[in-house]
Design a protein around this motif. Structure first.
Motif, PDB file in Angstrom:
ATOM      1  N   ARG A  49       3.108  -8.569  11.452  1.00  0.00           N
ATOM      2  CA  ARG A  49       3.027  -7.177  10.995  1.00  0.00           C
ATOM      3  C   ARG A  49       3.086  -6.213  12.170  1.00  0.00           C
ATOM      4  NH1 ARG A  49      -1.673  -8.221   6.675  1.00  0.00           N
ATOM      5  NH2 ARG A  49      -0.362  -8.740   4.908  1.00  0.00           N
ATOM      6  N   GLU A  50       2.399  -6.547  13.252  1.00  0.00           N
ATOM      7  CA  GLU A  50       2.397  -5.680  14.425  1.00  0.00           C
ATOM      8  C   GLU A  50       3.805  -5.522  14.986  1.00  0.00           C
ATOM      9  OE1 GLU A  50      -0.439  -7.521  17.017  1.00  0.00           O
ATOM     10  OE2 GLU A  50      -2.144  -6.757  15.877  1.00  0.00           O
ATOM     11  N   LYS A  51       4.563  -6.613  15.020  1.00  0.00           N
ATOM     12  CA  LYS A  51       5.940  -6.543  15.508  1.00  0.00           C
ATOM     13  C   LYS A  51       6.809  -5.688  14.600  1.00  0.00           C
ATOM     14  CE  LYS A  51       5.829 -11.071  17.732  1.00  0.00           C
ATOM     15  NZ  LYS A  51       6.275 -12.465  17.640  1.00  0.00           N
ATOM     16  N   LEU A  52       6.657  -5.860  13.278  1.00  0.00           N
ATOM     17  CA  LEU A  52       7.445  -5.074  12.335  1.00  0.00           C
ATOM     18  C   LEU A  52       7.126  -3.587  12.432  1.00  0.00           C
ATOM     19  CD1 LEU A  52       7.554  -7.238   9.082  1.00  0.00           C
ATOM     20  CD2 LEU A  52       9.491  -6.438  10.418  1.00  0.00           C
ATOM     21  N   VAL A  53       5.870  -3.260  12.600  1.00  0.00           N
ATOM     22  CA  VAL A  53       5.481  -1.854  12.733  1.00  0.00           C
ATOM     23  C   VAL A  53       6.127  -1.249  13.972  1.00  0.00           C
ATOM     24  CG1 VAL A  53       3.528  -0.332  13.223  1.00  0.00           C
ATOM     25  CG2 VAL A  53       3.346  -2.022  11.429  1.00  0.00           C
ATOM     26  N   ALA A  54       6.121  -1.997  15.074  1.00  0.00           N
ATOM     27  CA  ALA A  54       6.714  -1.507  16.316  1.00  0.00           C
ATOM     28  C   ALA A  54       8.227  -1.323  16.180  1.00  0.00           C
ATOM     29  CB  ALA A  54       6.409  -2.468  17.455  1.00  0.00           C
ATOM     30  N   ILE A  55       8.886  -2.241  15.484  1.00  0.00           N
ATOM     31  CA  ILE A  55      10.337  -2.174  15.320  1.00  0.00           C
ATOM     32  C   ILE A  55      10.747  -0.976  14.455  1.00  0.00           C
ATOM     33  CG2 ILE A  55      12.321  -3.329  14.231  1.00  0.00           C
ATOM     34  CD1 ILE A  55      11.024  -6.001  15.097  1.00  0.00           C
ATOM     35  N   HIS A  56      10.028  -0.759  13.359  1.00  0.00           N
ATOM     36  CA  HIS A  56      10.424   0.253  12.388  1.00  0.00           C
ATOM     37  C   HIS A  56       9.740   1.605  12.577  1.00  0.00           C
ATOM     38  CE1 HIS A  56      12.820  -2.471  10.001  1.00  0.00           C
ATOM     39  NE2 HIS A  56      11.827  -3.359  10.017  1.00  0.00           N
ATOM     40  N   ASN A  62       5.326  -4.479   5.120  1.00  0.00           N
ATOM     41  CA  ASN A  62       4.629  -4.819   6.352  1.00  0.00           C
ATOM     42  C   ASN A  62       5.053  -3.949   7.535  1.00  0.00           C
ATOM     43  OD1 ASN A  62       3.024  -6.790   5.225  1.00  0.00           O
ATOM     44  ND2 ASN A  62       4.507  -8.405   5.609  1.00  0.00           N
ATOM     45  N   ALA A  63       6.049  -3.087   7.332  1.00  0.00           N
ATOM     46  CA  ALA A  63       6.467  -2.172   8.388  1.00  0.00           C
ATOM     47  C   ALA A  63       5.574  -0.935   8.429  1.00  0.00           C
ATOM     48  CB  ALA A  63       7.925  -1.764   8.183  1.00  0.00           C
ATOM     49  N   SER A  64       4.674  -0.816   7.480  1.00  0.00           N
ATOM     50  CA  SER A  64       3.765   0.329   7.431  1.00  0.00           C
ATOM     51  C   SER A  64       2.537   0.066   8.304  1.00  0.00           C
ATOM     52  CB  SER A  64       3.317   0.574   5.991  1.00  0.00           C
ATOM     53  OG  SER A  64       2.344   1.580   5.960  1.00  0.00           O
ATOM     54  N   PRO A  65       2.166   1.023   9.150  1.00  0.00           N
ATOM     55  CA  PRO A  65       1.003   0.810  10.019  1.00  0.00           C
ATOM     56  C   PRO A  65      -0.322   0.764   9.268  1.00  0.00           C
ATOM     57  CG  PRO A  65       1.913   3.003  10.344  1.00  0.00           C
ATOM     58  CD  PRO A  65       2.854   2.270   9.451  1.00  0.00           C
ATOM     59  N   VAL A  66      -0.342   1.197   8.023  1.00  0.00           N
ATOM     60  CA  VAL A  66      -1.562   1.175   7.224  1.00  0.00           C
ATOM     61  C   VAL A  66      -1.992  -0.255   6.920  1.00  0.00           C
ATOM     62  CG1 VAL A  66      -2.517   1.840   4.987  1.00  0.00           C
ATOM     63  CG2 VAL A  66      -1.048   3.406   6.212  1.00  0.00           C
ATOM     64  N   ARG A  67      -1.052  -1.182   6.910  1.00  0.00           N
ATOM     65  CA  ARG A  67      -1.360  -2.567   6.553  1.00  0.00           C
ATOM     66  C   ARG A  67      -1.933  -3.380   7.722  1.00  0.00           C
ATOM     67  NH1 ARG A  67       1.071  -4.442   1.620  1.00  0.00           N
ATOM     68  NH2 ARG A  67       1.230  -6.512   2.495  1.00  0.00           N
ATOM     69  N   LEU A  68      -2.022  -2.769   8.897  1.00  0.00           N
ATOM     70  CA  LEU A  68      -2.597  -3.469  10.044  1.00  0.00           C
ATOM     71  C   LEU A  68      -4.114  -3.485   9.938  1.00  0.00           C
ATOM     72  CD1 LEU A  68      -0.497  -2.079  13.009  1.00  0.00           C
ATOM     73  CD2 LEU A  68      -0.269  -4.278  11.882  1.00  0.00           C
ATOM     74  N   LYS A  69      -4.714  -4.550  10.423  1.00  0.00           N
ATOM     75  CA  LYS A  69      -6.167  -4.706  10.416  1.00  0.00           C
ATOM     76  C   LYS A  69      -6.606  -5.034  11.834  1.00  0.00           C
ATOM     77  CE  LYS A  69     -10.199  -5.669   8.413  1.00  0.00           C
ATOM     78  NZ  LYS A  69     -11.070  -4.543   8.191  1.00  0.00           N
TER      79      LYS A  69
END
Length: 89
Positions: A13-20, A42-49
């Motif tokens: 998820r962290e990688k996807l957020v950074a990419i998008h 999973n590209a949304s930063p809200v889904r990170l924990k």
């Protein structure tokens, strides 16, 4: 310790957020919410924990140090955190 699959999912998820991140920002500024909907959830930063970097524990996370309270206390007791001393009075 958290299951390795949970930790792997978080790093993915962290990688996807950074990419998008740039693409999401551009779509939001343009107001194109339909295209934003088509991106991966999973590209949304809200889904990170926030998780402990060593054990993957999601609770008791200390953001300044990046670890959970249990690991923090253990590291502090062993003197592995510079500038930190045990309080006594």
């Amino acid at each position: 310790m958290a299951k390795l699959a949970v930790i792997a999912r978080q790093t993915k998820r962290e990688k996807l957020v950074a990419i998008h991140a740039a693409k999401r920002k551009a779509l939001k500024e343009a107001g194109d919410y339909q295209a934003l909907d088509k991106l991966s959830r999973n590209a949304s930063p809200v889904r990170l924990k926030n998780r402990c970097k060593l054990t993957g524990r999601p609770r008791g996370y200390m953001g300044k140090f990046g670890v959970c309270r249990n690991v923090f206390r253990e590291m502090a007791s062993h003197g592995k955190i510079p500038g930190l001393t045990k309080a006594s009075w």
